[in-house]
Scaffold this motif. Structure first.
Motif, PDB file in Angstrom:
ATOM      1  N   ILE A 188       0.860  -1.179   0.000  1.00 42.93           N
ATOM      2  CA  ILE A 188       0.000   0.000   0.000  1.00 42.93           C
ATOM      3  C   ILE A 188       0.897   1.230   0.000  1.00 42.93           C
ATOM      4  N   THR A 189       1.840   1.238   0.938  1.00 47.54           N
ATOM      5  CA  THR A 189       2.926   2.212   0.983  1.00 47.54           C
ATOM      6  C   THR A 189       4.176   1.417   1.329  1.00 47.54           C
ATOM      7  N   GLU A 214      -1.580   8.740   0.549  1.00 47.89           N
ATOM      8  CA  GLU A 214      -0.663   8.636   1.665  1.00 47.89           C
ATOM      9  C   GLU A 214      -1.338   8.956   2.995  1.00 47.89           C
ATOM     10  N   ASP A 215      -2.302   9.900   2.989  1.00 47.19           N
ATOM     11  CA  ASP A 215      -2.920  10.275   4.256  1.00 47.19           C
ATOM     12  C   ASP A 215      -3.749   9.147   4.844  1.00 47.19           C
ATOM     13  N   ILE A 216      -4.323   8.285   3.983  1.00 47.35           N
ATOM     14  CA  ILE A 216      -5.074   7.139   4.492  1.00 47.35           C
ATOM     15  C   ILE A 216      -4.129   6.151   5.163  1.00 47.35           C
ATOM     16  N   ALA A 217      -2.992   5.885   4.535  1.00 46.96           N
ATOM     17  CA  ALA A 217      -2.005   4.987   5.140  1.00 46.96           C
ATOM     18  C   ALA A 217      -1.531   5.534   6.479  1.00 46.96           C
ATOM     19  N   ILE A 271      -1.780   3.745  10.282  1.00 39.98           N
ATOM     20  CA  ILE A 271      -0.654   3.539  11.179  1.00 39.98           C
ATOM     21  C   ILE A 271      -0.910   4.251  12.509  1.00 39.98           C
ATOM     22  N   THR A 272      -1.466   5.454  12.451  1.00 39.86           N
ATOM     23  CA  THR A 272      -1.822   6.173  13.680  1.00 39.86           C
ATOM     24  C   THR A 272      -2.851   5.401  14.480  1.00 39.86           C
ATOM     25  N   GLU A 273      -3.823   4.805  13.789  1.00 46.70           N
ATOM     26  CA  GLU A 273      -4.836   3.985  14.466  1.00 46.70           C
ATOM     27  C   GLU A 273      -4.187   2.798  15.171  1.00 46.70           C
TER      28      GLU A 273
END
Length: 273
Positions: A8-9, A136-139, A143-145
């Protein structure tokens, strides 16, 4: 080996091995959060051995030495979702928080089994692997979640995730005696003991009066012999868990050192029982 990885990234991937098994000796540059979709993994560290299977979730800290053996299971490939918790992302996360991690302790693998919050977070990533591109902001949000969930369910995880120190200079002889079975470049051993390659070789010679490669080979063969005699282990298991890359090279080195092949020793031990 049929290996496939979909990203994904650069920090999130779906990893799949279809062959009989895959073995590697690894030092992780980033913390790794892993969720098992199918297959099994055996992780051997200096002081512990772990087994993981479908549904399991675990976190491997960075700068940890491990031998990892991945197996397909029940006709299914070894498939995992892997999330790298990089130092860069964690610095960004903790910059907003007033967290002062305690002095680093002996790091371990954190096991979460099939915790529903983590499983929901990681399973939600699977549909994204079919997309050509993910913003990128979704990835970053995913990760923050994951980090937020880890901080919720694991007391003291900040002492690991918010610690950005690099390895300092430590006792080389003690470290090598505990970790010689991991087949890593000497540069990596130097880094983990807080030394440049040149300083590592110099200090190693002072400590052991021997070159690193000669000492490592001898120690690994002695451990293999012990595993055969005292633990009654199989040759293929001993080979991969004592720092050798293939069975033929292991057998050659073993016979050269001891004067008899592993099969000869095992046959002798079997006949004595």
């Amino acid at each position: 080996m049929e290996y496939q990885a979909k990203y994904i990234t650069e920090d999130i991937k779906l990893s799949s091995y279809d062959d009989k098994f895959f073995k590697s000796d690894i030092m992780f540059d980033h913390h790794m959060l892993i969720w098992f979709i199918s297959g099994e993994t055996k992780i051997v560290q200096a002081d512990a051995t772990y087994f993981f299977k479908k549904g399991d979730i675990f976190l491997i800290p960075r700068n940890q030495l491990a031998t990892i053996i991945n197996y397909p299971k029940e006709g299914q490939p070894h498939k995992t979702v892997v999330m790298h918790l990089s130092t860069e992302r964690l610095r960004h996360f903790y910059a907003k928080l007033n967290v002062k991690p305690k002095a680093s302790e002996l790091q371990k693998i954190y096991v979460f089994n099939s915790h529903p919050l983590l499983e929901s977070c990681l399973a939600s990533l699977v549909p994204y692997f079919e997309m050509q591109e993910l913003p990128e902001d979704i990835a970053s949000l995913k990760i923050t979640e994951a980090v937020t969930i880890l901080r919720t369910i694991e007391k003291g995880i900040d002492n690991l995730l918010a610690n950005f120190e690099e390895p300092g200079k430590i006792d080389l002889a003690d470290y090598m005696e505990r970790n010689f079975m991991f087949n890593l470049p000497l540069e990596k051993f130097g880094y983990l003991t807080g030394r440049s390659l040149t300083t590592f070789k110099r200090d190693f010679s002072k400590a052991f009066n021997c070159t690193p490669q000669r000492w490592l080979t001898r120690k690994r063969l002695e451990l293999a012999h012990y595993q055969f005699v005292e633990k009654k282990r199989k040759a293929i298991e001993v080979c991969y868990e004592t720092g050798f890359e293939n069975l033929s090279h292991f057998s050659y080195a073993f016979k050269k050192h001891f004067g008899y092949a592993p099969t000869e020793l095992l046959n002798r031990l079997s006949s004595n029982n």
